[in-house]
Design a protein around this motif. Structure first.
Motif, PDB file in Angstrom:
ATOM      1  N   SER A 179       0.848  -1.155   0.018  1.00 49.48           N
ATOM      2  CA  SER A 179      -0.025  -0.002   0.042  1.00 49.48           C
ATOM      3  C   SER A 179       0.896   1.276  -0.063  1.00 49.48           C
ATOM      4  O   SER A 179       0.492   2.304  -0.546  1.00 49.48           O
ATOM      5  N   TYR A 210       1.610   3.313  -3.538  1.00 50.18           N
ATOM      6  CA  TYR A 210       0.422   3.795  -4.084  1.00 50.18           C
ATOM      7  C   TYR A 210       1.157   5.218  -4.264  1.00 50.18           C
ATOM      8  O   TYR A 210       1.393   5.939  -3.620  1.00 50.18           O
ATOM      9  N   PHE A 224      -2.227   1.428   7.326  1.00 45.30           N
ATOM     10  CA  PHE A 224      -3.446   0.666   7.048  1.00 45.30           C
ATOM     11  C   PHE A 224      -3.294  -0.719   7.713  1.00 45.30           C
ATOM     12  O   PHE A 224      -3.320  -1.744   6.880  1.00 45.30           O
ATOM     13  N   ASP A 225      -3.694  -0.815   8.771  1.00 44.14           N
ATOM     14  CA  ASP A 225      -3.630  -1.984   9.591  1.00 44.14           C
ATOM     15  C   ASP A 225      -4.952  -1.718  10.570  1.00 44.14           C
ATOM     16  O   ASP A 225      -5.118  -0.764  10.807  1.00 44.14           O
ATOM     17  N   ASP A 226      -5.054  -2.959  11.408  1.00 48.05           N
ATOM     18  CA  ASP A 226      -6.128  -2.988  12.318  1.00 48.05           C
ATOM     19  C   ASP A 226      -5.691  -2.227  13.463  1.00 48.05           C
ATOM     20  O   ASP A 226      -4.731  -2.313  13.986  1.00 48.05           O
ATOM     21  N   GLU A 248      -6.334   9.430  -1.138  1.00 49.71           N
ATOM     22  CA  GLU A 248      -6.663   8.420  -0.247  1.00 49.71           C
ATOM     23  C   GLU A 248      -7.516   9.018   0.678  1.00 49.71           C
ATOM     24  O   GLU A 248      -8.428   8.442   1.284  1.00 49.71           O
ATOM     25  N   GLU A 273      -7.721  -2.084  -7.943  1.00 48.26           N
ATOM     26  CA  GLU A 273      -7.102  -3.231  -7.860  1.00 48.26           C
ATOM     27  C   GLU A 273      -6.008  -3.075  -6.685  1.00 48.26           C
ATOM     28  O   GLU A 273      -5.082  -2.402  -6.538  1.00 48.26           O
ATOM     29  N   SER A 274      -6.065  -4.218  -5.593  1.00 42.81           N
ATOM     30  CA  SER A 274      -5.211  -3.993  -4.380  1.00 42.81           C
ATOM     31  C   SER A 274      -3.622  -3.923  -4.858  1.00 42.81           C
ATOM     32  O   SER A 274      -3.389  -4.818  -5.643  1.00 42.81           O
ATOM     33  N   LEU A 275      -2.982  -3.031  -4.265  1.00 40.39           N
ATOM     34  CA  LEU A 275      -1.532  -3.194  -4.307  1.00 40.39           C
ATOM     35  C   LEU A 275      -0.848  -4.170  -3.412  1.00 40.39           C
ATOM     36  O   LEU A 275       0.278  -4.453  -3.363  1.00 40.39           O
ATOM     37  N   GLU A 276      -1.616  -4.963  -2.561  1.00 40.90           N
ATOM     38  CA  GLU A 276      -1.181  -5.818  -1.643  1.00 40.90           C
ATOM     39  C   GLU A 276      -1.686  -7.137  -1.859  1.00 40.90           C
ATOM     40  O   GLU A 276      -1.530  -8.046  -0.959  1.00 40.90           O
ATOM     41  N   GLU A 278      -7.122  -8.794  -4.642  1.00 38.64           N
ATOM     42  CA  GLU A 278      -8.260  -8.294  -4.462  1.00 38.64           C
ATOM     43  C   GLU A 278      -8.467  -7.260  -5.561  1.00 38.64           C
ATOM     44  O   GLU A 278      -7.793  -6.457  -5.934  1.00 38.64           O
ATOM     45  N   TYR A 311     -16.666   5.248   2.430  1.00 38.08           N
ATOM     46  CA  TYR A 311     -15.280   5.227   2.220  1.00 38.08           C
ATOM     47  C   TYR A 311     -14.446   6.220   3.258  1.00 38.08           C
ATOM     48  O   TYR A 311     -13.815   5.859   4.080  1.00 38.08           O
ATOM     49  N   GLU A 341     -15.270   5.444   6.619  1.00 39.38           N
ATOM     50  CA  GLU A 341     -14.592   4.273   7.428  1.00 39.38           C
ATOM     51  C   GLU A 341     -13.028   4.924   7.516  1.00 39.38           C
ATOM     52  O   GLU A 341     -12.267   4.686   8.604  1.00 39.38           O
ATOM     53  N   PHE A 342     -12.424   5.638   6.462  1.00 38.95           N
ATOM     54  CA  PHE A 342     -11.032   5.998   6.492  1.00 38.95           C
ATOM     55  C   PHE A 342     -11.068   7.152   7.703  1.00 38.95           C
ATOM     56  O   PHE A 342      -9.858   6.990   8.525  1.00 38.95           O
ATOM     57  N   HIS A 357     -10.897   5.227  10.971  1.00 39.88           N
ATOM     58  CA  HIS A 357      -9.561   4.459  11.475  1.00 39.88           C
ATOM     59  C   HIS A 357      -8.747   5.763  11.537  1.00 39.88           C
ATOM     60  O   HIS A 357      -7.781   5.667  12.589  1.00 39.88           O
TER      61      HIS A 357
END
Lengths: 293, 710
Positions: free
Chosen positions: A91, A94, A187-189, A217, A229-232, A235, A248, A251-252, A255
């Motif tokens: 990520s 990006y 970008f993690d929990d 972002e 398309e996911s960079l990681e 997905e 979105y 959510e962002f 976080h």
């Protein structure tokens, strides 16, 4: 990447000195103040003698003058020991601007390591994605800076993010108290991150988080039907960005707020940077802010 | 359900596919973005996925509905029946005005009343109402092709209507009215028949035609309400009229007293006395008092005409309340000579030995007067036919083939064309006849021969006598003064050809069960065939007293075709043919006039055709005598006959009104008609509601798309 070693680039930072907010253990005498009150160079204050105090710290002169028992306390200057941790997960690759988040992180890491080394601090470097990719113990030699820069030069975006686990592992690995600078998009929990950062705090490390983001972002300015398309990983998500923008951003921001809250609770310095922010100004302004503290 | 005034716009509904297509195309057209913050994106999509799909479908359906409603609005939908309610929606009316001559009754009383009511109707038309005017005759005559909203124009058209001289065919008028109304854009429609409601005009017995009308009515998108306004307040329906004039003989000549039959129809409870004048060429020839009984009364007039050429007679009855049908004209051609060609299989100077000898004698013995005789006979061997052209054959009124053994393709072709154009052909079979040769002429029933020749029957002295059938054979029976089906015993036949008939031919006389005299028509001409030879080898027929009148009368009958006809029905075109006297001159075609019954003179546009100066005159809207004038001496008469049924003034009965397959509202007065019109629920245009709906949907779409995009 040679740009990282360009002295002109860091000239503007020469006047600035990185003063850690809390004093850490150091093995070099420098401008950083030790949090421990020792008996070395600068007297700091008196305090009343209590039973059990070593008598060699008793201020005899004051006793003679005032017939009271006071103990002399000193401040001891130490060198800074810092670990610069750079998240190299997918990520971070990006980019919607000139530089990716990883590039921006590399610059930042370069600047910090140069500054620290130029004031005789010891700097170590860690790069990671789902696991630790590179670990360089803190050194204060000029050669060490060159080595770091060479390693940085070869870094490219890696796998999925697993920052929390990596931080846990690092917290266990770093025995001595140090300044921990983590450069990532985080970008993690947030719960996992909280536990990992808590681990650092528990070990009395001073931690600074630099969250590097791309403006897209945070604004999500897409209008046309888009396949993300996911960079990681593999997905793929086809969606109408206009329709999910609100959700979105919610959510962002949720976080981000959680992350800030975690930092606040753990007294961790948190700084958000954007890849389109002018680099020098942003770093200079941040360092100036730290100096005032 | 809805009906549409401009249904073509409904094709626009297909535009509703555009949002669907855009929706599908959008799905296949997208950008690709390599993305890092997938964890937030996936959460957001998870939350919104279902609602996004729903929103997209809602917006797509809204956009489709907008286009559908737009197309429907343009197609001008209307609702009919109870939902339409009573309102002031425009009405398009077809006013069918009875233009038959019965409207002239009592000095045009009904005719004047019809005009007055029509003008009232026009005056009471509301804004947006439109009107067609159709004159109801044998054929409907719309006065203009587009519905008019202009009251002044419509009143002028009504004022300009003149009395008609035909009948009134309501079925055809309704058909025309339906056709006109289909062109109208008005949401409500009406057909108003203004007439004297004669039963004959309503053609109650023509069930098939009424069924067709009903089918057409059912197919109409907007069904008009039908009204019939009866002008005739008079219950009395007595009337006398001259139904027809005809001749007994197919040919009228200068040698005999020619019989003309005048039929007078009388409808009334009582017998009446009247007076009948009979005119020849415009001058009274004879007159007589007549007593008329209820029904058809026939009166025969013997007329001796001295001069050949075009003549006309007129029968005139004493005037009654409807004087128009008390007189009738009849035109005819008087013959001085009937040229006949005999083509014989065997030629010989001795008439008993040649095949055409006895025939020639029989014809030449016909009517004679001061060195003149009716038949002018030419006799030739059959092979001469090869050298005769169609033009040379056309100078004969009839051709007799006497025992002709064979035919070339050319001779068959020439004979067929000769008969097609109205010539008469009399075929006598005989000993030279072969079935093979005649089969070529028969052509499986499509050729000249009325029957297929099968085999020769020889009775071996067991002689038989022929007998004549009723029906078409009646005119032969009249000659012989025989009762139907009775044998002519004096005639004894030993040998004859057995012939099988075709469905298009008729048997006039038989020998036992085999046809002897057969008849068929071919094109405009007539053909007779006798299966017995015209000499005495096979029978004694030619030397009996029965043979001569048979040959003469059959030939007269064959020559009796008058083409083109001199007497036509009202509205039918007159085909004028004048002989070219000497050489073709421009004046022959440029100086021909037609004088109509009302004295109006019209110049005829003529041209030279094969042997004639010919022209077609279509303006036969008035019954009576039409005179073609080429010069003072050269005149030819034609008659246009008014329909024989129009004189029956009997009104449509109540029980028959109920039986009509399409529902009519029968009214007696204009006030009653207006009352009915006021109570009509009719139809209502509702396009504006679709536009309102469309606008509402547009607003909803704008609001929702704004909201969804937030």
């Amino acid at each position: 990447m040679n740009e990282l070693l360009n002295p002109k680039r860091y000239a503007s930072f020469k006047r600035l000195e990185l003063l850690a907010h809390s004093v850490v253990e150091g093995f070099k005498t420098g401008l950083h103040k030790s949090p421990y009150k020792g008996f070395a160079i600068e007297f700091e204050q008196h305090r009343p003698y209590v039973f059990g105090d070593d008598l060699k710290h008793l201020d005899w002169k004051l006793l003679a003058k005032s017939d009271r028992y006071y103990i002399k306390q000193y401040e001891e200057d130490t060198s800074l020991r810092a670990y610069l941790i750079l998240d190299t997960s997918g990520s971070m690759g990006y980019t919607s601007q000139k530089h990716s988040k990883l590039d921006y992180g590399k610059y930042l890491l370069g600047v910090f390591s140069y500054l620290m080394l130029s004031q005789q601090d010891s700097v170590g470097m860690v790069t990671c994605d789902t696991k630790i990719q590179n670990f360089m113990s803190p050194r204060s030699s000029a050669k060490h800076l060159r080595n770091m820069m060479e390693v940085l030069n070869d870094i490219s975006p890696g796998q999925d993010t697993g920052l929390a686990n990596v931080l846990h592992a690092l917290a266990g690995k770093i025995k001595r108290r140090a300044l921990i600078v983590i450069i990532s998009d985080f970008f993690d929990d947030t719960e996992s991150l909280k536990k990992a950062l808590n681990h650092f705090a528990h070990k009395k490390h001073e931690v600074i988080l630099y969250q590097i983001l791309d403006r897209k972002e945070t604004e999500f300015p897409f209008n046309d039907l888009t396949q993300f398309e996911s960079l990681e990983g593999d997905e793929i998500q086809m969606t109408d960005p206009v329709r999910i923008k609100k959700a979105y951003l919610e959510e962002f921001n949720k976080h981000k707020a959680n992350l800030k809250k975690v930092c606040f609770n753990l007294r961790i310095d948190f700084q958000q940077l954007f890849t389109d922010d002018p680099f020098e100004r942003t770093v200079a302004s941040y360092l100036a802010g730290r100096l005032k503290k | 359900m809805f009906l549409f005034l401009s249904p073509l716009f409904l094709l626009g509904i297909s535009l509703a596919l555009i949002p669907l297509i855009i929706h599908i195309l959008n799905k296949s057209k997208y950008k690709v973005e390599k993305w890092g913050a997938m964890m937030f994106l996936q959460k957001a999509v998870k939350i919104r996925a279902r609602s996004i799909k729903l929103q997209q479908i809602i917006l797509m359906l809204l956009r489709m509905a907008v286009l559908i409603f737009f197309a429907i609005g343009l197609a001008r939908p209307i609702i009919q029946g109870q939902f339409a309610g009573e309102d002031d929606q425009p009405v398009c009316t077809v006013l069918i005005v009875d233009h038959s001559y019965s409207m002239q009754k009592k000095s045009n009383a009904n005719y004047n009343k019809a005009k007055e009511i029509s003008k009232k109707y026009i005056r009471d038309m509301k804004e947006g109402d439109s009107l067609y005017i159709v004159l109801g005759g044998s054929r409907p005559n719309p006065l203009f092709s587009k519905p008019s909203f202009d009251k002044g124009f419509l009143s002028e058209k009504i004022n300009a209507i003149k009395v008609g001289s035909g009948d009134f065919n309501i079925i055809k008028s309704l058909e025309e009215a339906f056709f006109l109304l289909e062109k109208s854009k008005a949401p409500r429609r009406r057909i108003v028949v203004i007439s004297d409601e004669q039963e004959t005009n309503w053609k109650i017995n023509q069930k098939l035609l009424w069924d067709k009308i009903k089918q057409h009515y059912e197919l109409l998108k907007i069904k008009p309400l039908l009204y019939s306004l009866n002008l005739d307040e008079d219950e009395k329906t007595d009337n006398q009229w001259i139904k027809s004039i005809s001749t007994r003989s197919p040919v009228i000549d200068i040698y005999r007293q020619n019989k003309f039959v005048v039929e007078i129809e009388h409808i009334g409870d009582k017998d009446i006395k009247s007076h009948l004048n009979f005119y020849l060429d415009g001058e009274i020839y004879t007159e007589r008092d007549v007593e008329l009984k209820n029904g058809t009364n026939s009166f025969v007039f013997d007329v001796q005409i001295e001069k050949a050429g075009s003549h006309h007679i007129k029968a005139e009855l004493e005037a009654d309340e409807l004087p128009f049908d008390n007189q009738r004209e009849f035109s005819f051609e008087v013959i001085e000579r009937l040229p006949v060609l005999i083509l014989e299989g065997t030629s010989d100077e001795n008439p008993l030995k040649s095949d055409g000898g006895l025939l020639s004698m029989a014809l030449e013995a016909a009517s004679q007067l001061e060195n003149k005789q009716l038949f002018k006979v030419d006799k030739k061997p059959y092979y001469e036919l090869e050298n005769l052209t169609l033009d040379s054959l056309s100078s004969y009124k009839a051709i007799i083939l006497a025992n002709v053994p064979s035919f070339s393709q050319y001779s068959i072709f020439t004979l067929e064309n000769y008969v097609k154009k109205g010539g008469g052909l009399f075929i006598f079979l005989g000993d030279k006849t072969t079935p093979e040769a005649y089969q070529k002429v028969y052509k499986n029933g499509q050729g000249l021969l009325p029957g297929l020749i099968k085999k020769k029957i020889e009775r071996n002295r067991k002689l038989v006598s022929p007998f004549f059938n009723p029906g078409l054979g009646r005119f032969i029976l009249e000659i012989y003064n025989l009762e139907e089906g009775k044998q002519i015993d004096e005639v004894k036949i030993n040998t004859y050809w057995q012939v099988s008939t075709h469905k298009e031919s008729y048997t006039l006389a038989r020998i036992k069960n085999d046809p002897m005299l057969l008849y068929k028509t071919f094109g405009d001409g007539r053909i007779m065939m006798l299966s017995v030879s015209p000499d005495i080898k096979w029978s004694n027929y030619p030397i009996t007293p029965h043979f001569l009148p048979l040959v003469q009368n059959v030939c007269i009958y064959l020559c009796g075709t008058v083409k083109p006809p001199l007497n036509v029905s009202l509205g039918e075109p007159l085909i004028v043919q004048l002989p070219i006297v000497s050489t073709k001159k421009a004046s022959d075609v440029n100086l021909i006039n037609m004088i109509e019954p009302n004295g109006k003179i019209n110049k005829l546009t003529s041209r030279f055709t094969r042997g004639f100066i010919s022209s077609i005159y279509k303006e036969t809207n008035n019954a009576g005598l039409y005179t073609v004038v080429k010069s003072e001496k050269e005149k030819k008469y034609y008659s246009v006959q008014y329909p024989e049924s129009e004189g029956n003034l009997k009104a449509l009965e109540e029980k028959n009104k109920i039986k009509l397959p399409v529902k009519f509202n029968f009214v007696k007065t204009y006030t009653e008609l207006s009352q009915y019109n006021l109570e009509e629920s009719g139809a209502k245009e509702v396009w504006q509601y679709f536009i309102y709906l469309l606008l509402i949907l547009l607003l909803i779409e704008l609001y929702l798309s704004g909201r969804f995009n937030k």
